[in-house]
Scaffold this active site. Sequence first.
Site, PDB file in Angstrom:
ATOM      1  N   ASP A 298      -7.918  -3.723  -0.533  1.00  0.00           N
ATOM      2  CA  ASP A 298      -8.419  -4.224  -1.802  1.00  0.00           C
ATOM      3  C   ASP A 298      -8.328  -5.677  -2.093  1.00  0.00           C
ATOM      4  O   ASP A 298      -9.064  -6.614  -2.691  1.00  0.00           O
ATOM      5  CB  ASP A 298      -7.702  -3.795  -3.068  1.00  0.00           C
ATOM      6  CG  ASP A 298      -7.884  -2.045  -3.091  1.00  0.00           C
ATOM      7  OD1 ASP A 298      -8.732  -1.763  -3.104  1.00  0.00           O
ATOM      8  OD2 ASP A 298      -6.695  -1.393  -3.211  1.00  0.00           O
TER       9      ASP A 298
ATOM     10  N   HIS B 101       0.909  -1.227   0.068  1.00  0.00           N
ATOM     11  CA  HIS B 101      -0.195  -0.134   0.010  1.00  0.00           C
ATOM     12  C   HIS B 101       0.821   1.145  -0.037  1.00  0.00           C
ATOM     13  O   HIS B 101       2.141   1.113   0.542  1.00  0.00           O
ATOM     14  CB  HIS B 101      -1.018   0.008   1.362  1.00  0.00           C
ATOM     15  CG  HIS B 101      -2.097   1.067   1.187  1.00  0.00           C
ATOM     16  ND1 HIS B 101      -1.809   2.357   1.503  1.00  0.00           N
ATOM     17  CD2 HIS B 101      -3.154   1.021   0.769  1.00  0.00           C
ATOM     18  CE1 HIS B 101      -2.904   3.058   1.411  1.00  0.00           C
ATOM     19  NE2 HIS B 101      -3.976   2.059   1.108  1.00  0.00           N
TER      20      HIS B 101
END
Length: 378
Positions: A316, A260
């Site tokens: 996600d 991330h």
Amino acid sequence: MADKGGLEDVTVADISTSYIDGGSGILIYSGYAIEDLAENATFEEVLFLLFEGRLPNRKEYDELRRSIARGAGVPDEVIGMLQSLPKDTAAMAALRTAVSMLAAFDADAEDLTDKDRAKAKALRLTGQITTICAAWMRIVKGEAPIPPRADLSVAENFVYMMAGGQPDATACAALNVYLVLLAEHGMNASTFTARVVTATGSDMHSAIVAGIGALKGPAHGGANSAAMKMFLEIGAIENVAPWFDKYIRSGQRRIMGIGHRVYKSNDPRAGILRRHAKALADSSGERKWYDIAVKLAETARADDYFIQRNLYPNVDYYSAIVLYTLDLDVDMFTPLFAMSRIAGWSAHVIDQMGGRLIRPKANYIGPQDRKWVPIDER
């Protein structure tokens, strides 16, 4: 070549909607830990929190729910436009077009001066985006859209409009958690985009359409659909190890949904969604995709490359499993992200109202002192 580094460590605003500590894996909405909100809050409570900086009481909560449901209807002309689009239109393109068209049917569309009216407009958009997402899912399958019900929450209404019949409680709970977790996330790319548009004095529909346009990009909102396509490609749990050896250890590809831009430890949202992905897998009897995701994550976390770089599954990764188990087409994953992020976008739009034009500097590195040459002498 120009620096395209992405403005890391550049502060552009003071905000009170969310706080992120990527090194420690902390996410807070207006003072409340995301873990606490995911366990207890409805999406509507989070929406109120982001708008008002506090949680609603019962009366305020009931009124907010009613306001969203009352305004969730979409004009027949917008539904007709969606039905006229080619069925292979990207879902985010359909959503972007529909939200832009909604402005033509909103009496307050051009007013971005009064914050109370802006909040009312944001609530309408929250319900309408939910209705558009469900309608588009049915339209591409050749089915008639189902209107929203006034007695249902955002999560319940989406599940109802998607399939009809009484909404499944487990599915609604998982979707509500997803909406809570994705509602706000600091000065992310789409939120910054919405604030830039707002700072020009433009209208809320334009700001939200701009946010949708930014979210549409695969580097931002498209990551969960890319993760699900990866799981579908792997296909079976016994294929995880050979797939990892072939594509990841060789450096040919990267694992979508792991790592991330902000979090350098566990993304706190990922663990919450993993639990709900498991609950959905257990309740549906379809564990295949959840098991593949878990096995791939474990394989990555045992690899030196991922260990040394502190790469963990992000929001996600497991949201892909949640949404796929809810029977959403992969193309609908990013619109569902927008269905949640409308909360954060609109809170930031309201906060930015009346602010100065956002006009950063750029460092010119091109040539200088060039002399004009007539066209026939070039």
